[in-house]
Design an enzyme around this catalytic site. Structure first.
Site, short mmCIF file in Angstrom:
data_model
loop_
_atom_site.label_atom_id
_atom_site.label_comp_id
_atom_site.label_asym_id
_atom_site.label_seq_id
_atom_site.Cartn_x
_atom_site.Cartn_y
_atom_site.Cartn_z
N ASP A 170 0.99 4.27 -2.93
CA ASP A 170 0.77 5.69 -2.70
C ASP A 170 1.96 6.52 -3.16
O ASP A 170 1.81 7.54 -3.84
CB ASP A 170 0.51 5.95 -1.21
CG ASP A 170 -0.81 5.39 -0.73
OD1 ASP A 170 -1.70 5.17 -1.57
OD2 ASP A 170 -0.96 5.15 0.48
N GLY A 216 -25.57 12.58 -13.23
CA GLY A 216 -25.38 13.42 -12.05
C GLY A 216 -24.74 12.64 -10.92
O GLY A 216 -24.18 11.56 -11.12
N SER A 251 -7.62 2.31 -2.97
CA SER A 251 -6.31 2.72 -2.49
C SER A 251 -5.48 3.32 -3.62
O SER A 251 -4.54 4.08 -3.38
CB SER A 251 -5.54 1.53 -1.90
OG SER A 251 -5.87 1.33 -0.56
N GLU A 310 0.83 -1.21 0.00
CA GLU A 310 0.00 0.00 0.00
C GLU A 310 0.86 1.25 0.00
O GLU A 310 0.60 2.19 -0.76
CB GLU A 310 -0.94 0.01 1.21
CG GLU A 310 -1.72 1.29 1.39
CD GLU A 310 -2.62 1.58 0.20
OE1 GLU A 310 -2.63 2.75 -0.25
OE2 GLU A 310 -3.28 0.66 -0.29
N ASP A 347 -24.06 10.19 -7.93
CA ASP A 347 -24.58 8.91 -7.43
C ASP A 347 -23.62 8.38 -6.38
O ASP A 347 -22.44 8.76 -6.33
CB ASP A 347 -24.77 7.90 -8.57
CG ASP A 347 -23.51 7.65 -9.37
OD1 ASP A 347 -22.52 7.15 -8.80
OD2 ASP A 347 -23.49 7.95 -10.58
N ASP A 397 -19.04 13.15 -15.58
CA ASP A 397 -20.05 12.28 -14.99
C ASP A 397 -19.88 10.85 -15.49
O ASP A 397 -19.70 10.61 -16.69
CB ASP A 397 -21.44 12.82 -15.36
CG ASP A 397 -22.56 12.17 -14.57
OD1 ASP A 397 -22.26 11.50 -13.57
OD2 ASP A 397 -23.73 12.37 -14.96
N ILE A 398 -19.92 9.90 -14.56
CA ILE A 398 -19.83 8.48 -14.92
C ILE A 398 -21.24 7.92 -14.99
O ILE A 398 -22.04 8.10 -14.06
CB ILE A 398 -18.99 7.70 -13.88
CG1 ILE A 398 -17.60 8.34 -13.74
CG2 ILE A 398 -18.87 6.23 -14.28
CD1 ILE A 398 -16.80 8.41 -15.01
#
Length: 628
Positions: A310, A596, A535, A306, A598, A577-578
């Site tokens: 990052d 919009g 992550s 992790e 969600d 927007d997805i």
């Protein structure tokens, strides 16, 4: 955590402290908090009396309501205010959250009467830290500590309830560790090592030639992110002033040689920064490692994955910005014993209290860890969330990953209440459920991007990999914040009663935004591979926000700070927007991805227009990150 003030109060009440006598109090004890022991934990019996605890006592913050008003309504975060971005100073925030003198006096009296003489404070004195054995803590809190073991074999010392003298209930918000069964974990889905390109059945590659040239599903690279989100040619203007950071918990630490190898391949000019980014260790957290993993580490320990993810994402996206790595351990220095063979200290509070004590803090911080909200005592979650509000008031953007289990897991067997009734429910996560953070969900594919989802099955390496769905939900602890009033009720209404009773329709909903989160190119243990999860999405989105800050600061404007009021009022115009993707989880089809906002992808991903300019709406004026 390095605490700012340690005092010895042995002479304050003198002969009043008679330590051999039973607990004395102005008022009788009564239960302050009860929290059910979560499923998968069993009680192994009473904890040893000499086992040491680091108790953190959260005192009521005298003027938090005023800080909250500053954050929402005044110039701090409201983009419609004429002085938007007028963030509070370290001193301003400290003044607003310090306890009343009466609170300090009464709590001091209680501690001293019970033989607790050595106290350590947070800068605002809203937290008192003490080191105490179990036997003394049981007397102080009128409770019994036991050893609890999780089904995975890990163990911790906790209790299901604790008490205070009645007159202190209004002065103390929380004491931990008591009822917290947190299992903070990185929000990464899996690690796949494979050398060849991979195209899953049904995948449609992008038709845009520019994107198709640099983006493939396995693996996704820094160049793809820069192209997709329109930052590839942006030249930073104030990288010495503008900074970014990421969090490491649970022994995570970046491995500098791995970061160097990644950057050398995917962002060569940034490679020297693999050995230059700043590592800050809090409460004995491990420093960034300057050497490659040893054979023993690589064979039985993958905890650097992790942190590597990052570091590689942020350094690759934000070079030449200064990057800070915060590694938070436990306090006092962790020593395994029969009660707790693994470190189970609370990570979030230790980190945020340390950062709140610093006057110079990076403007953007990425955090890729989370827990089921119901495993976190409400009092603890509330106080940690209020600490995050202090960061926002100071102009710091805190972004957190939304989780990788969709609404709580693949099927209904894991989506059960923690009230002893085992009722089927959706399981929100903390800290993304906190209204003072910006939660980041995950997308996949490119033209168009869709909500990230992968059913269990064979992966690119022909090995079986588990379920993965971008985390989403509605908090059971935190009410819907006012900035969501314009979009969340409309979404809930459009559901027409779907999943009625399985979620809190009046709770804070998340995520707020989304970014790529599947099959990131990644380096670990000297080998190139891939990794997935929110992550990955969180440091990617954090990097984009940090680049926006660079542009703002260079124009003489303050950084974005707490993003959500800006985002929900006008900032959403700068995101794509997805409109599709699978969100099946908890044995259901999941919440639908819609036009919009969600609760799967929020307002979507950073927008790149045809003219290759990423548009960001700031106050009344649009700002652009030029990429031509």
């Amino acid at each position: 955590m390095k605490l700012d003030l340690t005092i010895f109060l042995s002479a304050v009440i003198g002969a009043q402290a008679v330590f051999a006598t039973p607990i004395r109090s102005r008022t009788p004890y009564s239960v302050k908090e009860t929290h059910n022991v979560p499923r998968k934990w069993k009680n192994l019996g009473r904890a040893a009396g000499d086992h040491m605890l680091h108790l953190q006592i959260g005192l009521k913050q005298d003027k938090f309501d005023e800080l909250d008003r500053h954050l929402y309504e005044a110039p701090v975060s409201d983009p419609n205010h004429s002085r938007y971005g007028n963030h509070l100073s370290f001193e301003d925030v400290t003044e607003l959250v310090k306890p009343a003198e009466e609170t300090l006096d009464l709590v001091h009296e209680w501690l001293l009467t019970n033989g607790v003489r050595e106290l350590a404070y947070s800068p605002a004195k809203d937290w008192i830290n003490i080191y105490i054995d179990v036997e003394s803590a049981e007397k102080l809190l009128d409770t019994e500590y036991s050893v609890f073991q999780h089904e995975d074999g890990s163990a911790l010392v906790r209790t299901s309830h604790w008490s205070l003298p009645a007159h202190l209930h209004e002065h103390i918000d929380t004491v931990q560790p008591t009822t917290s069964f947190m299992r903070s974990a990185p929000q990464k889905s899996d690690y796949i090592q494979f050398d060849q390109p991979y195209t899953p059945p049904g995948y449609k590659p992008p038709t845009n030639e520019t994107i198709a040239k640099v983006c493939r599903l396995f693996t996704v690279t820094i160049e793809c992110f820069q192209t997709l989100y329109g930052t590839i040619d942006y030249q930073q203007k104030v990288p010495g002033i503008n900074k970014i950071a990421f969090n490491n918990y649970l022994g995570q630490r970046p491995i500098r040689p791995d970061v160097f190898s990644f950057l050398q391949k995917y962002r060569p000019e940034a490679a020297p920064n693999a050995y230059a980014f700043k590592s800050i260790e809090i409460d004995g957290g491990p420093a960034a490692q300057n050497t490659s993993l040893t054979f023993e580490q690589a064979a039985g320990d993958d905890i650097s994955k992790e942190a590597n993810l990052d570091a590689q994402t942020i350094l690759g996206m934000t070079y030449p910005q200064p990057v800070y790595s915060y590694s938070t351990g436990g306090s006092p220095p962790f020593l395994p014993d029969i009660n707790t063979p693994t470190n189970t200290n609370e990570p979030y509070l230790t980190w945020v209290n340390y950062v709140m004590g610093q006057k110079d803090v990076p403007q953007v911080i990425s955090s890729s860890y989370g827990d089921d909200e119901q495993t976190v005592p409400k009092s603890y979650a509330d106080r940690v969330c209020k600490q995050y509000a202090q960061l926002g008031a100071r102009g710091i953007s805190l972004l957190v990953s939304s989780g990788d289990g969709g609404l709580g897991g693949e099927d209904s067997s894991g989506c059960l209440t923690n009230d002893g009734k085992n009722t089927t429910t959706f399981i929100p996560s903390f800290p993304p459920s906190c209204p003072y953070v910006t939660a980041v969900g995950a997308t996949q594919e490119f033209e168009p991007e869709v909500a990230a989802f992968r059913a269990p099955g064979l992966g690119p390496d022909n090995k079986t990999h588990g379920f993965y769905a971008s985390g989403s939900g509605f908090s059971n602890y935190f009410d819907r914040p006012s900035y969501q009033d314009a979009v969340v009720p409309a979404y809930v209404s459009a559901l027409g009663g779907l999943y009625e009773g399985l979620y809190n329709k009046n709770g804070r909903s998340y995520p707020d935004l989304a970014a790529q989160g599947l099959y990131f190119a990644f380096w670990w243990n000297g080998t190139e591979s891939s990794i997935s999860g929110t992550s990955a999405s969180c440091p990617l989105m954090s990097s984009i926000i940090s680049l926006v800050n660079d542009e703002l600061i260079s124009c003489g404007k303050p950084p974005l700070g707490f993003l959500n009021p800006w985002l929900y009022s006008k900032g959403y115009k700068g995101f794509t927007d997805i409109l599709g993707g699978n969100t099946s989880s908890c044995g259901t089809a999941g919440f639908p991805v819609t036009k919009g906002w969600d609760p799967i992808t929020g307002f979507g991903t950073p927008s790149c227009s045809n003219s290759q300019k990423t548009r960001v709406i700031y106050n009344s004026d649009p700002l652009f990150i030029e990429t031509e």
